[in-house]
Scaffold this motif. Structure first.
Motif: not given
Length: 469
Positions: A51-56, A207-209, A217-219, A227-228
């Motif tokens: 599960h990968v978090g990205r910002v945008g 998943r995009f934040y 916070l999701a992490y 998180l990348e």
């Protein structure tokens, strides 16, 4: 014969006596076989899921390029040096002095749903381009020569589809031709919130934040394991079972862009502010808007190492006609950079004003104009059409063509930069087919740009990857 008859009697008697037990055993065996077969099958097909978090903010049209490359292919692909090589196209040829590109498709290409890829599926929506389709070719007839074209068609191809859910609702999704296929895609209000893709052996859930704070916070909540491309790590430096690695994004740079149409920013002022801005050395160092790994990169451009004395000298040589009240606009993630620039510029103004008052060669009435007052304007989405000085990151294209950003006719030239010589070099650079001639054009372009200083190239960004152990 007698032997067979005795065997029949024995078997018949045994079945008559234990028939219910035998039947029950057969049924239970079948059930157990079915259950364990499914378990074994699921175990054999188990895929590691990350599960990968990205910002945008992401839409179907702006899915990050690295994810696109996993899902599908373009007519070409780019090698490690940024050179286009065949992909969906088996080969291509350039005709009519660079105005026509003929791509021959590979045979047996299929979309993820099994449908055969047809030449008419190759749609790039170019303007001023005639597209001719044959049985196994796609031919692009351009209005004028454009040498970066094989790089442009490395953009992956997709088919947009609707995936039904709960027999009533359906979500927009995409099909590709790559190693990974889209399992599901969650959309809300035109925004892609989540993309799940899988190959034969692994699965990724992106998943995009909207902000880095939300991603962190999701992490912490366990929604993502990775998180990348994070610009900050303060909140997770002491988090347990966490590994943090750093890397330098050579395909991006952070810069202060000047609105050169604003009368505050004469050339000498831009150069002085450039000398007064501290920049890192080493891998982060950047001097031009072209990737330092590119064959067109100029290593000999004019440099602006931190030199406040030089900056003061430039300002005294041509004292501004009005006080330098500068509004510096930036995004939240670059606020620290902006605060550092603010302090350096204001200190320059103090020193320059004092030097002006002590000099015998200046009009003392003009000295207050050298005092610099910087007002920071920080937002999640800076307005690139209304600014004085803008500190943001810029993506570097794989090809050295910089026409879109620096040519005076382009709306994307948000600095309003104008230099006829630069315009001519950019026009030539995208038409020339010979690489040496192209390189010469881009070397000159970088030299002139460095001298003009329409932007202060600060650094390549450092990004962080945060992974749960």
């Amino acid at each position: 014969m007698m032997f067979l008859r005795k065997m029949y009697w024995y078997v018949s008697a045994y079945v008559h006596k234990h028939g219910l037990l035998i039947f029950s055993a057969v049924v239970m065996g079948a059930i157990l076989f079915s259950v364990f077969y499914r378990v074994l099958l699921s175990v054999s097909q188990f895929k590691k899921t990350t599960h990968v978090g990205r910002v945008g903010s992401v839409t179907l049209a702006t899915i990050p390029r690295d994810i696109q490359d996993k899902i599908s292919n373009g007519l070409t692909t780019l090698d490690d040096a940024g050179n286009p090589t065949p992909d969906l196209a088996e080969r291509w040829s350039v005709e009519d002095d660079g105005k026509t590109y003929r791509f021959i498709l590979r045979k047996g290409l299929k979309w993820h749903d099994g449908k055969e890829l047809q030449p008419e599926d190759i749609v790039y929506n170019f303007t001023d381009t005639q597209v001719v389709i044959t049985k196994n070719e796609v031919i692009f007839k351009l209005k004028e020569a454009f040498s970066p074209f094989p790089m442009v068609v490395s953009q992956p191809m997709f088919r947009e589809v609707r995936k039904r859910k709960w027999l009533i609702f359906s979500n927009a999704s995409i099909l590709g031709t790559g190693q990974y296929k889209v399992v599901q895609m969650k959309n809300e209000g035109g925004q892609v919130r989540e993309i799940e893709i899988e190959s034969q052996y692994e699965r990724f859930v992106y998943r995009f934040y909207p902000t880095e704070e939300r991603a962190i916070l999701a992490y912490k909540r366990g929604e993502v394991d990775l998180l990348e491309d994070m610009s900050g790590i303060d909140a997770l430096q002491t988090w347990s079972r966490t590994t943090i690695t750093t890397s330098v994004r050579k395909d991006q740079y952070i810069a202060v862009f000047f609105n050169v149409g604003n009368e505050l920013f004469e050339k000498t002022v831009r150069q002085a502010l450039n000398y007064a801005s501290q920049k890192p050395i080493g891998e982060e160092h950047v001097e031009t808007p072209i990737d330092p790994r590119s064959w067109a990169y100029n290593k000999t451009v004019k440099e602006y190492p931190y030199d406040r004395a030089k900056a003061v000298s430039l300002l005294l040589r041509s004292v501004p006609k009005q006080r330098l009240n500068i509004e510096l606009t930036t995004a939240v993630q670059f606020q620290r950079d902006a605060e550092s620039i603010e302090a350096q510029w204001e200190e320059l103004g103090k020193v320059a004003a004092v030097a002006c008052r002590q000099s015998k060669d200046t009009n003392k009435n003009d000295c207050p104009n050298l005092e610099i007052d910087v007002q920071l304007k920080v937002s999640n989405a800076p307005d690139i059409h209304n600014f004085q000085a803008l500190l943001v990151a810029q993506q570097i294209p794989p090809d050295p063509d910089q026409y879109f950003l620096w040519h005076s006719t382009q709306q994307t030239n948000f600095m309003r930069y104008l230099n006829p010589h630069v315009d001519k070099l950019l026009e030539d650079g995208r038409k020339l087919l010979d690489r040496k001639e192209r390189r010469d054009a881009y070397l000159d372009f970088q030299q002139i740009l460095a001298e003009d200083s329409p932007a202060i190239f600060l650094r390549h960004p450092i990004v962080y990857t945060i992974k749960r152990r």
